[in-house]
Structure formats: structure tokens, C-alpha cells
Design an enzyme around this catalytic site. Structure first.
Site, PDB file in Angstrom:
ATOM      1  N   GLN A   1       0.845  -1.193   0.000  1.00 45.54           N
ATOM      2  CA  GLN A   1       0.000   0.000   0.000  1.00 45.54           C
ATOM      3  C   GLN A   1       0.882   1.245   0.000  1.00 45.54           C
ATOM      4  OE1 GLN A   1      -3.201   0.053   2.832  1.00 45.54           O
ATOM      5  NE2 GLN A   1      -3.919   2.006   2.093  1.00 45.54           N
ATOM      6  N   PHE A   2       1.193   1.735  -1.196  1.00 44.17           N
ATOM      7  CA  PHE A   2       2.068   2.897  -1.323  1.00 44.17           C
ATOM      8  C   PHE A   2       1.462   4.138  -0.687  1.00 44.17           C
ATOM      9  CE2 PHE A   2      -0.614   3.505  -5.006  1.00 44.17           C
ATOM     10  CZ  PHE A   2      -0.699   4.893  -5.153  1.00 44.17           C
ATOM     11  N   THR A   3       0.141   4.182  -0.546  1.00 46.95           N
ATOM     12  CA  THR A   3      -0.511   5.372   0.016  1.00 46.95           C
ATOM     13  C   THR A   3      -0.165   5.584   1.486  1.00 46.95           C
ATOM     14  OG1 THR A   3      -2.554   4.156   0.505  1.00 46.95           O
ATOM     15  CG2 THR A   3      -2.414   5.288  -1.633  1.00 46.95           C
TER      16      THR A   3
END
Length: 150
Positions: free
Chosen positions: A78-80
Site C-alpha cells: 500500500q504505497f498510500t
């Protein structure tokens, strides 16, 4: 490396209508990676996650670990998690590692977690649009950042 760990009674990941991961008692781990992350971060974070005492013991006190309860885990990239929201209303993801750096680190993290836990870890699919379902048990949600170890 930043992780959001959620104690779950069940969790699953679906991609394009097909369930690719499913667990009962254990942890759902959302993982965000930056360019500066290295093997040291992987080792420390995997060890912390399998040993953190957030499962109830026989007295109902959070005093046992994922290792103790022989729980399962799902890891979802989850890059966010690496978003910066300091300026304006649109998050910046400039700190998030690009796939050429993030994918090998993500895969090494999963392997290290498997080694530390002694069992296969289920995963989502890096970069895919995933639907993640969970029943957060407690609820218990912990954020761990390898850049804030002290």
C-alpha cells in the site's frame, strides 16, 4: 518501511472478482515502502510484527503474539501509507518507492515474515486494484514505522 497491522478474526483480498488470499485468526498487514528502506528495516519490522503482543491470553489481556497464537497473516502492498498531506488537499506520494525498488523489498519482507513466523504468508498482488475485507478484532490497529524505532 511503514506498516499498519490489524488484528483480525478474518480477512481476505479479492482482485478482479477472484479471492487471492484469505485467513481467519491473525494479522492483516498493510505495507508502505520508501527508497531508503533496506534489509535492516525488513528484519526489524518482520521480527516486531511476529512478536508484538496484541492477542489476548487466557485472562483476556493482550499479552500474546502472532507467533504464540500460531496465527496467519496477509501482507498487502500500500504505497498510500507513504503519502504526504502537508500541502494542499491532494496527497503527494513522492516518498513512496517506485516498483523497481519496492517490489523486491516487498517480496523480501514477505519471505522474512515467513521465516520468522514459520509458515506461508498470504499476499495481495503488488500494484493491483485490490478489495480488502476484514473483521478487525478488538478493534486492534497498530502503526509501525521503521524510521521511528526509538
Amino acid at each position: 518501511m511503514k506498516a499498519v497491522i490489524q488484528r483480525v478474526s478474518k480477512a481476505s483480498v479479492t482482485i478482479e472478482g477472484k479471492q487471492v488470499a484469505s485467513i481467519k485468526n491473525g494479522l492483516l498487514i498493510l505495507l508502505g515502502i520508501i527508497n531508503e528502506d533496506a534489509q535492516e528495516d525488513i528484519n526489524w519490522l518482520a521480527n516486531k510484527i511476529v512478536n508484538i503482543r496484541i492477542f489476548n491470553d487466557d485472562s483476556g489481556v493482550m499479552n500474546t503474539s502472532l507467533l504464540d497464537v500460531k496465527g496467519d497473516a496477509i501482507v498487502v502492498s500500500q504505497f498510500t501509507l507513504q503519502a504526504s498531506t502537508k500541502k494542499g488537499n491532494r496527497p503527494s506520494y513522492i516518498k513512496a518507492a517506485k516498483p523497481d525498488i519496492a517490489i523486491p523489498l516487498y517480496e523480501r519482507f514477505v519471505k522474512q515474515l515467513e521465516k520468522d513466523l514459520g509458515k506461508t504468508i498470504q499476499t495481495g498482488q503488488f500494484g493491483a486494484n485490490m478489495q480488502v475485507e476484514l473483521i478487525n478484532d478488538g478493534p486492534v490497529t497498530i502503526i509501525i514505522d521503521t524510521k521511528n524505532k526509538e
